[in-house]
Design a protein around this motif. Structure first.
Motif, PDB file in Angstrom:
ATOM      1  N   PHE A  45       0.745  -1.215   0.026  1.00  0.00           N
ATOM      2  CA  PHE A  45       0.136  -0.047   0.021  1.00  0.00           C
ATOM      3  C   PHE A  45       0.849   1.360  -0.095  1.00  0.00           C
ATOM      4  N   SER A  46       0.620   2.346  -0.738  1.00  0.00           N
ATOM      5  CA  SER A  46       1.352   3.525  -0.846  1.00  0.00           C
ATOM      6  C   SER A  46       0.476   4.647  -0.924  1.00  0.00           C
ATOM      7  N   GLN A  47       0.682   5.653  -0.048  1.00  0.00           N
ATOM      8  CA  GLN A  47      -0.176   6.520   0.148  1.00  0.00           C
ATOM      9  C   GLN A  47      -0.153   7.980  -0.847  1.00  0.00           C
ATOM     10  N   ASN A  48       1.106   8.000  -1.227  1.00  0.00           N
ATOM     11  CA  ASN A  48       1.398   9.139  -2.159  1.00  0.00           C
ATOM     12  C   ASN A  48       2.919   8.951  -2.491  1.00  0.00           C
ATOM     13  N   ARG A 367      13.780   9.775   8.647  1.00  0.00           N
ATOM     14  CA  ARG A 367      13.072   9.243   7.514  1.00  0.00           C
ATOM     15  C   ARG A 367      13.925   9.807   6.335  1.00  0.00           C
ATOM     16  N   SER A 368      14.462   8.992   5.467  1.00  0.00           N
ATOM     17  CA  SER A 368      14.995   9.520   4.172  1.00  0.00           C
ATOM     18  C   SER A 368      14.069   9.235   3.121  1.00  0.00           C
ATOM     19  N   TYR A 369      14.306  10.119   1.974  1.00  0.00           N
ATOM     20  CA  TYR A 369      13.113   9.914   0.961  1.00  0.00           C
ATOM     21  C   TYR A 369      13.616   8.607  -0.010  1.00  0.00           C
ATOM     22  N   HIS A 370      14.889   8.323  -0.133  1.00  0.00           N
ATOM     23  CA  HIS A 370      15.296   7.320  -0.655  1.00  0.00           C
ATOM     24  C   HIS A 370      16.600   6.813  -0.026  1.00  0.00           C
ATOM     25  N   HIS A 371      17.328   5.711  -0.799  1.00  0.00           N
ATOM     26  CA  HIS A 371      18.487   5.264  -0.237  1.00  0.00           C
ATOM     27  C   HIS A 371      19.452   4.919  -1.610  1.00  0.00           C
ATOM     28  N   ASP A 372      20.698   5.341  -1.394  1.00  0.00           N
ATOM     29  CA  ASP A 372      21.778   4.654  -2.366  1.00  0.00           C
ATOM     30  C   ASP A 372      23.030   4.953  -1.749  1.00  0.00           C
ATOM     31  N   GLU A 373      23.973   4.324  -2.611  1.00  0.00           N
ATOM     32  CA  GLU A 373      25.385   3.989  -2.023  1.00  0.00           C
ATOM     33  C   GLU A 373      26.219   5.402  -1.343  1.00  0.00           C
ATOM     34  N   LEU A 392      14.471   3.807  11.710  1.00  0.00           N
ATOM     35  CA  LEU A 392      14.899   4.355  10.592  1.00  0.00           C
ATOM     36  C   LEU A 392      13.949   3.986   9.299  1.00  0.00           C
ATOM     37  N   ASN A 393      13.384   5.131   8.555  1.00  0.00           N
ATOM     38  CA  ASN A 393      12.372   4.684   7.439  1.00  0.00           C
ATOM     39  C   ASN A 393      12.712   5.337   6.355  1.00  0.00           C
ATOM     40  N   ILE A 394      13.000   4.562   5.061  1.00  0.00           N
ATOM     41  CA  ILE A 394      13.163   5.120   3.615  1.00  0.00           C
ATOM     42  C   ILE A 394      11.690   5.183   3.113  1.00  0.00           C
ATOM     43  N   ALA A 395      11.395   6.330   2.744  1.00  0.00           N
ATOM     44  CA  ALA A 395      10.186   6.479   2.418  1.00  0.00           C
ATOM     45  C   ALA A 395       9.990   7.688   1.417  1.00  0.00           C
ATOM     46  N   ASN A 396       9.422   7.539   0.403  1.00  0.00           N
ATOM     47  CA  ASN A 396       8.885   8.900  -0.562  1.00  0.00           C
ATOM     48  C   ASN A 396       7.585   9.292   0.033  1.00  0.00           C
TER      49      ASN A 396
END
Length: 497
Positions: A45-48, A367-373, A392-396
């Motif tokens: 489920f994705s809210q936005n 909470r970070s909007y995305h994750h990369d190296e 810790l939450n990775i979420a757009n």
């Protein structure tokens, strides 16, 4: 083959293994050696979400003497209205004149979806060139032309000889990527392929006698932050080119003659820095975001080491840190033990969390909007300085996860983007913005100014506390009792660890 030989940049999901779904703790992240997310960032489920047009428009509208021509539905690009305040203030602070961003749309309709919209795009390009006479026209492909197959690059190539403006195709088809930070790659891709080639004959390049650095800013800093970083760099005897926001088109080519390029946010900058190295052999530094005491000092040390200024920079840092730490003494008693929740783009969230730990706060959630190296080192720094584990939450976006987490960790203050603080505010938590073009955040002065704002907010948090008595969020009590990461799909690696 260089990515700049392609018509559009690759997706960050492929290029950087970037992802947008993870839930757990900082220890979970460390134990997985930063492999935190499910590929493609899936949720049941994705809210936005956020479309990459949002940050792309912020960059493009900041370029002086340019017009953004949206090729798509008329609603695409409407976020430019909300971002126009930053464009106006940015032009005022840099050039002393109020200037709005100029954007138009081809307003594709049902007939265009069926028959194609290339003819309408050609007419729009001619009209923009005739009416506004800009130096640059950003020809931006939205979702509709990406789906129906309009060849935006082909149209720009055919019409370039007919118009005076440089035509820069920018691919912002939102359905192609879930990582909206791809927007930075899309705009850099267009600038690199067109504006950083040989300069026009009527432009004379200004060559500095001092060592020159490119300072990257894709709208993640306001002018006041640029001034602070210029202060730090000029103290080392360096000249500074700032690129790309609010850089006049005729000055852009000077970027290709710098001695060094410096990132201010690796999330934003790696694509262009790699290109400048590939094509013009300009070395670069892409480490640390100059937010916080230690990160600012390490950022400066990296630049100084490149130019052989190690002794000079240590003397400078010693003076700056001593002055700053003395100025912070009045705030720290209030900050000690206060719990803080930080939410933003990955590097800004992590570097700000490190700064808050330096000020004496207890970080209870990030909470970070995305994750990369590129953020791996920041997670390691954060784990070292906080010593305690935390959520810790990775979420757009996904405010439903955020609301659940806030209820659980009960922060004293929440730092997020202006449009992302509403959830915390409605729950009665004191809030302050983690980014605003009119406020200081970076460098040593940024530490002090943020501390002042936090002290003021924590001294009188009554507004949000009173608001929470009268405003309700749309989530049931049953949701608050569930795991906040219930809807994040578990990958095989996550499930086995």
């Amino acid at each position: 083959m260089s990515n700049f030989e392609l018509k559009e940049p690759p997706r960050r999901e492929h290029r950087l293994n970037a992802c947008i779904a993870s839930g757990g703790t900082l220890a979970d992240m460390t134990n997985r050696k930063m492999k935190c997310c499910v590929q493609d960032g899936e949720r049941s489920f994705s809210q936005n979400s956020i479309c990459l047009l949002l940050p792309a428009l912020g960059m493009m509208n900041s370029i002086p003497n340019s017009v953004v021509l949206m090729h798509g539905a008329v609603g695409c690009g409407s976020s430019a209205h909300g971002g126009n305040a930053g464009v106006r203030s940015g032009n005022t602070h840099r050039w002393g004149a109020v200037k709005d961003g100029t954007w138009l749309s081809t307003a594709l309709d049902e007939r265009d979806v069926i028959c194609g919209g290339e003819e309408k795009l050609e007419d729009a390009i001619r009209e923009v060139d005739r009416r506004y006479k800009p130096l640059i026209i950003f020809v931006v492909a939205g979702c509709v032309p990406g789906i129906i197959g309009d060849d935006v690059d082909g149209v720009a190539e055919r019409l370039q000889s007919e118009v005076a403006a440089k035509l820069l195709p920018v691919h912002c088809e939102g359905f192609k990527t879930k990582i909206w930070a791809t927007a930075y790659d899309a705009v850099y891709h267009a600038l690199g392929r067109v504006m950083l080639q040989e300069p026009p004959e009527n432009i004379a390049l200004e060559r500095s006698k001092k060592p020159t650095v490119n300072l990257m800013n894709v709208s993640s800093m306001g002018r006041v932050d640029e001034v602070e970083l210029e202060r730090l760099l000029t103290a080392l005897g360096l000249d500074v080119n700032i690129f790309p926001v609010f850089t006049k088109p005729e000055k852009m080519y000077s970027m290709t003659h710098a001695d060094l390029s410096i990132s201010t946010c690796p999330t934003h900058d790696d694509y262009m820095l790699t290109y400048l190295k590939e094509k013009y052999n300009i070395p670069y530094i892409i480490k640390h975001m100059p937010i916080g005491i230690e990160n600012t000092s390490e950022w400066l040390r990296g630049v100084a080491e490149f130019f052989g200024l190690t002794r000079e920079v240590e003397e400078f840092i010693k003076i700056e840190e001593a002055e700053l730490k003395k100025a912070l003494e009045e705030f720290k008693p209030l900050f000690s033990g206060k719990k803080v929740f930080v939410s933003a783009g990955e590097f800004r969230a992590l570097s700000t969390a490190i700064l808050l730990a330096e000020l004496g706060f207890e970080v209870v959630a990030v909470r970070s909007y995305h994750h990369d190296e590129f953020a791996d080192s920041e997670y390691e720094k954060l784990a070292k300085i906080t010593e305690k584990d935390f959520a810790l939450n990775i979420a757009n976006c996904q405010p439903f996860e955020e609301a659940n987490l806030i209820k659980r960790v009960k922060p004293d203050i929440f730092l997020g983007h202006m449009n992302g603080n509403a959830t915390a505010a409605k729950l009665g938590v004191a809030t302050t913005v983690i980014y605003n073009v009119g406020l200081q955040f970076v460098g040593y002065q940024g530490v002090y100014q943020l501390a002042r704002r936090l002290h003021r907010q924590l001294t009188n948090p009554n507004f949000n506390q009173n608001m929470s008595k009268w405003v309700n969020l749309p989530y049931s009590q049953e949701w608050y009792e569930q795991d906040p990461f219930t809807y994040i799909k578990k990958g095989e690696d996550q499930g086995n660890e």
